[in-house]
Scaffold this active site. Structure first.
Site, PDB file in Angstrom:
ATOM      1  NE  ARG A 182      -2.896  -7.178  -4.682  1.00  0.00           N
ATOM      2  CZ  ARG A 182      -3.364  -7.392  -3.543  1.00  0.00           C
ATOM      3  NH1 ARG A 182      -3.004  -7.723  -2.405  1.00  0.00           N
ATOM      4  NH2 ARG A 182      -4.743  -6.934  -3.421  1.00  0.00           N
ATOM      5  CE  LYS A 196     -12.144  -7.254   1.153  1.00  0.00           C
ATOM      6  NZ  LYS A 196     -10.824  -6.579   0.701  1.00  0.00           N
ATOM      7  CB  SER A 250      -4.425  -6.978   3.988  1.00  0.00           C
ATOM      8  OG  SER A 250      -3.709  -5.464   3.647  1.00  0.00           O
ATOM      9  CG  HIS A 266      -1.960  -0.945   1.211  1.00  0.00           C
ATOM     10  ND1 HIS A 266      -2.088  -1.984   2.263  1.00  0.00           N
ATOM     11  CD2 HIS A 266      -2.683  -1.360   0.338  1.00  0.00           C
ATOM     12  CE1 HIS A 266      -3.080  -2.799   2.208  1.00  0.00           C
ATOM     13  NE2 HIS A 266      -3.630  -2.412   1.180  1.00  0.00           N
TER      14      HIS A 266
HETATM   15  P1  ADP Z   1      -9.574  -3.480  -1.045  1.00  0.00           P
HETATM   16  O1  ADP Z   1     -10.784  -4.106  -0.126  1.00  0.00           O
HETATM   17  O2  ADP Z   1     -10.321  -2.297  -1.530  1.00  0.00           O
HETATM   18  O3  ADP Z   1      -9.217  -4.477  -2.020  1.00  0.00           O
HETATM   19  P2  ADP Z   1      -7.217  -3.444   0.111  1.00  0.00           P
HETATM   20  O4  ADP Z   1      -6.607  -2.826   1.090  1.00  0.00           O
HETATM   21  O5  ADP Z   1      -6.857  -5.044   0.077  1.00  0.00           O
HETATM   22  O6  ADP Z   1      -8.612  -3.166  -0.094  1.00  0.00           O
HETATM   23  O7  ADP Z   1      -6.446  -2.982  -1.417  1.00  0.00           O
HETATM   24  C1  ADP Z   1      -6.642  -1.544  -1.432  1.00  0.00           C
HETATM   25  C2  ADP Z   1      -5.858  -1.264  -2.933  1.00  0.00           C
HETATM   26  O8  ADP Z   1      -4.454  -1.321  -2.773  1.00  0.00           O
HETATM   27  C3  ADP Z   1      -6.259  -2.185  -4.022  1.00  0.00           C
HETATM   28  O9  ADP Z   1      -6.027  -1.484  -5.243  1.00  0.00           O
HETATM   29  C4  ADP Z   1      -5.022  -3.275  -3.929  1.00  0.00           C
HETATM   30  O10 ADP Z   1      -4.924  -3.761  -5.283  1.00  0.00           O
HETATM   31  C5  ADP Z   1      -3.789  -2.428  -3.938  1.00  0.00           C
HETATM   32  N1  ADP Z   1      -2.850  -3.188  -3.195  1.00  0.00           N
HETATM   33  C6  ADP Z   1      -2.867  -4.016  -1.972  1.00  0.00           C
HETATM   34  N2  ADP Z   1      -1.555  -4.636  -1.842  1.00  0.00           N
HETATM   35  C7  ADP Z   1      -0.754  -4.211  -2.720  1.00  0.00           C
HETATM   36  C8  ADP Z   1       0.473  -4.677  -3.319  1.00  0.00           C
HETATM   37  N3  ADP Z   1       1.138  -5.399  -2.552  1.00  0.00           N
HETATM   38  N4  ADP Z   1       0.822  -4.271  -4.593  1.00  0.00           N
HETATM   39  C9  ADP Z   1       0.134  -3.328  -5.124  1.00  0.00           C
HETATM   40  N5  ADP Z   1      -1.192  -2.962  -4.891  1.00  0.00           N
HETATM   41  C10 ADP Z   1      -1.736  -3.428  -3.674  1.00  0.00           C
END
Ligand code: ADP
Length: 165
Positions: A96, A42, A134, A18
């Protein structure tokens, strides 16, 4: 005109992946709003307030180093309505692997119908951070694994506390 970007997510917890997207996103806009989604479906490990505090703390060195403005805000409404509220011209999402693509493709397509004036921009994290998710960080922590390479130090301590509580 001030360029405003909205980076929405659950951030449960905030990872190096992030933070890498935040740094890249901030290069594209004057003000980056990090939108923290309630996402009760979630069953997050961290409360909304804990996530907002964690992100505020971990992103303050980024603006100190790069300039620009980061606003961390929680939201509990349709993403495109929140984007309108904060005056964002672009939505920033991280991409990703192939697994993210299908969902992101659908969401960007539907959001474009809801508000065609707001563009969704996809950014890729540095290769060393791309595999971080996460959900897996939490799983590893619950089973006693080492998560220090995936999240900032203070976040790793907060997760450890949640797991042992
Ligand atoms: P959501 O529930 O909206 O998917 P997340 O916190 O899991 O929330 O992810 C938020 C954003 O950050 C999403 O666009 C996700 O693809 C991106 N993201 C999360 N981890 C990574 C990573 N390791 N590399 C690139 N983008 C990431």
């Amino acid at each position: 005109m001030e360029r405003v970007g909205l980076y929405p997510g659950t951030f449960d917890p905030l990872t190096h992946g992030h933070l890498d997207i935040v740094r890249r996103g901030l290069k594209l806009v004057d003000r980056l709003v990090i939108g923290v989604a309630t996402n009760p479906s979630k069953s997050p490990m961290f409360s909304l307030q804990e996530r907002v505090e964690m992100i505020t703390r971990e992103t303050s060195p980024i603006t100190a180093e790069m300039g620009g403005t980061i606003d961390v805000r929680s939201f509990d409404k349709l993403l495109m309505h929140f984007a309108g509220d904060v005056g964002a011209q672009i939505i920033i999402r991280g991409l990703r692997a192939v697994s993210d693509f299908e969902y992101e493709f659908q969401m960007a397509g539907m959001n474009d119908v809801i508000n065609p004036n707001i563009e969704t921009v996809f950014l890729m994290a540095d290769a060393s951070y791309q595999a971080i998710a996460s959900r897996l960080v939490k799983e590893i922590a619950i089973y006693g694994g080492d998560i220090t390479s995936f999240v900032p130090e203070a976040v790793a301590r907060e997760i450890a506390k949640k797991v042992t509580d």
